[in-house]
Write a protein that holds these residues in place. Sequence first.
Motif, PDB file in Angstrom:
ATOM      1  N   ARG A 185       0.824  -1.198   0.000  1.00 10.19           N
ATOM      2  CA  ARG A 185       0.000   0.000   0.000  1.00 10.19           C
ATOM      3  C   ARG A 185       0.867   1.261   0.000  1.00 10.19           C
ATOM      4  O   ARG A 185       2.051   1.215   0.355  1.00 10.19           O
ATOM      5  N   PRO A 186       0.285   2.386  -0.390  1.00 12.13           N
ATOM      6  CA  PRO A 186       1.014   3.651  -0.251  1.00 12.13           C
ATOM      7  C   PRO A 186       1.288   3.934   1.224  1.00 12.13           C
ATOM      8  O   PRO A 186       0.593   3.423   2.101  1.00 12.13           O
ATOM      9  N   ILE A 187       2.291   4.746   1.510  1.00 15.84           N
ATOM     10  CA  ILE A 187       2.579   5.132   2.886  1.00 15.84           C
ATOM     11  C   ILE A 187       1.318   5.791   3.473  1.00 15.84           C
ATOM     12  O   ILE A 187       0.784   6.736   2.879  1.00 15.84           O
ATOM     13  N   PRO A 188       0.830   5.288   4.597  1.00 12.93           N
ATOM     14  CA  PRO A 188      -0.496   5.691   5.093  1.00 12.93           C
ATOM     15  C   PRO A 188      -0.527   7.045   5.816  1.00 12.93           C
ATOM     16  O   PRO A 188      -1.036   7.166   6.936  1.00 12.93           O
ATOM     17  N   VAL A 189      -0.017   8.076   5.150  1.00 15.50           N
ATOM     18  CA  VAL A 189      -0.040   9.420   5.736  1.00 15.50           C
ATOM     19  C   VAL A 189      -1.476   9.903   5.911  1.00 15.50           C
ATOM     20  O   VAL A 189      -1.843  10.470   6.939  1.00 15.50           O
ATOM     21  N   LYS A 190      -2.320   9.668   4.898  1.00 13.99           N
ATOM     22  CA  LYS A 190      -3.719  10.108   4.962  1.00 13.99           C
ATOM     23  C   LYS A 190      -4.454   9.409   6.094  1.00 13.99           C
ATOM     24  O   LYS A 190      -5.319  10.001   6.762  1.00 13.99           O
ATOM     25  N   SER A 191      -4.110   8.157   6.342  1.00 10.11           N
ATOM     26  CA  SER A 191      -4.741   7.423   7.440  1.00 10.11           C
ATOM     27  C   SER A 191      -4.460   8.107   8.777  1.00 10.11           C
ATOM     28  O   SER A 191      -5.356   8.276   9.608  1.00 10.11           O
ATOM     29  N   ASN A 192      -3.223   8.516   8.980  1.00  5.73           N
ATOM     30  CA  ASN A 192      -2.864   9.227  10.215  1.00  5.73           C
ATOM     31  C   ASN A 192      -3.633  10.539  10.340  1.00  5.73           C
ATOM     32  O   ASN A 192      -4.089  10.907  11.428  1.00  5.73           O
ATOM     33  N   GLU A 193      -3.771  11.240   9.218  1.00  5.75           N
ATOM     34  CA  GLU A 193      -4.514  12.498   9.239  1.00  5.75           C
ATOM     35  C   GLU A 193      -5.980  12.257   9.609  1.00  5.75           C
ATOM     36  O   GLU A 193      -6.577  13.036  10.376  1.00  5.75           O
ATOM     37  N   ASP A 194      -6.558  11.197   9.077  1.00  7.54           N
ATOM     38  CA  ASP A 194      -7.945  10.850   9.413  1.00  7.54           C
ATOM     39  C   ASP A 194      -8.089  10.562  10.904  1.00  7.54           C
ATOM     40  O   ASP A 194      -9.046  11.003  11.548  1.00  7.54           O
ATOM     41  N   HIS A 195      -7.153   9.799  11.436  1.00 12.31           N
ATOM     42  CA  HIS A 195      -7.210   9.454  12.858  1.00 12.31           C
ATOM     43  C   HIS A 195      -7.168  10.709  13.736  1.00 12.31           C
ATOM     44  O   HIS A 195      -7.920  10.831  14.707  1.00 12.31           O
ATOM     45  N   ARG A 196      -6.303  11.638  13.363  1.00 11.48           N
ATOM     46  CA  ARG A 196      -6.197  12.864  14.154  1.00 11.48           C
ATOM     47  C   ARG A 196      -7.479  13.697  14.052  1.00 11.48           C
ATOM     48  O   ARG A 196      -7.920  14.305  15.036  1.00 11.48           O
ATOM     49  N   ALA A 197      -8.088  13.710  12.868  1.00 14.29           N
ATOM     50  CA  ALA A 197      -9.329  14.458  12.694  1.00 14.29           C
ATOM     51  C   ALA A 197     -10.459  13.842  13.511  1.00 14.29           C
ATOM     52  O   ALA A 197     -11.281  14.558  14.098  1.00 14.29           O
ATOM     53  N   VAL A 198     -10.513  12.520  13.561  1.00 17.16           N
ATOM     54  CA  VAL A 198     -11.512  11.849  14.387  1.00 17.16           C
ATOM     55  C   VAL A 198     -11.275  12.169  15.856  1.00 17.16           C
ATOM     56  O   VAL A 198     -12.212  12.467  16.610  1.00 17.16           O
ATOM     57  N   PHE A 199     -10.019  12.112  16.273  1.00 16.05           N
ATOM     58  CA  PHE A 199      -9.669  12.440  17.651  1.00 16.05           C
ATOM     59  C   PHE A 199     -10.117  13.865  18.010  1.00 16.05           C
ATOM     60  O   PHE A 199     -10.715  14.093  19.069  1.00 16.05           O
ATOM     61  N   ASP A 200      -9.831  14.809  17.125  1.00 12.75           N
ATOM     62  CA  ASP A 200     -10.195  16.198  17.393  1.00 12.75           C
ATOM     63  C   ASP A 200     -11.709  16.366  17.503  1.00 12.75           C
ATOM     64  O   ASP A 200     -12.204  17.138  18.349  1.00 12.75           O
ATOM     65  N   ALA A 201     -12.453  15.654  16.655  1.00 16.09           N
ATOM     66  CA  ALA A 201     -13.915  15.748  16.699  1.00 16.09           C
ATOM     67  C   ALA A 201     -14.461  15.166  17.996  1.00 16.09           C
ATOM     68  O   ALA A 201     -15.387  15.716  18.604  1.00 16.09           O
ATOM     69  N   ILE A 202     -13.881  14.043  18.431  1.00 17.50           N
ATOM     70  CA  ILE A 202     -14.307  13.442  19.700  1.00 17.50           C
ATOM     71  C   ILE A 202     -13.985  14.381  20.859  1.00 17.50           C
ATOM     72  O   ILE A 202     -14.812  14.607  21.746  1.00 17.50           O
TER      73      ILE A 202
END
Length: 225
Positions: free
Chosen positions: A173-190
Amino acid sequence: MKQQDVKPQSNTQRAIEAMRQMIFAGDLPAGSDHLESELAEQLGMSRTPIREAALTLEGQGLLEMRPRKGVRILPVSPDDMREIYDVLTELESLAAKQAAKRRPSHADLAPLAKAITDMDAALAAGALEDWADADERFHKELVRLGGNSRVRMIVNMLSDQVRRARMITLHMRPIPVKSNEDHRAVFDAIKSGDGDQAHIIHRAHRQAAKDLIVGLLEKHKLSRV
């Protein structure tokens, strides 16, 4: 808990963990057949805990037991992964929404934040296996924060199959940079108590993960034996 209060693992528990790790590591590859006696000798156990462990792992979708033929390690099916990710997408997105509504404390959020920090550090170091471990922790913590024990139980039932597919495709797979960004956005919303936003972001994240994993399995025909 005092050291003397910790109960030792039973032979069946040890067999489950050992066989699970062997499947994930590829030491018991998809499509391979193994007699109970062979596995018992390899793990230094009697056949009884091996049989009991195989029954547990069969229920988790990792192998199938065949009369007089031992066990067969099941391949990772793209169709199975589609179904599993569809379930996980809905349940984890619900957990994200419920977690935000519960307004967890800083201490409650700390393990989730630590998982994100570890994912970032792993990518910086080029350690994809460490990233995968931290990613798995993130999703487990997310479900825990949702506070629904039945959601947690169902997700746990599916986690081994997801982990296996992720490890098979990890270096494709591509380096999962976008995945990390998604996780942080979910964290911020929570953290901000925005349940709808947490739900929307996480749902899109899991749908993208499904498309990526299933696409790789199909492209490289990794489910065939």
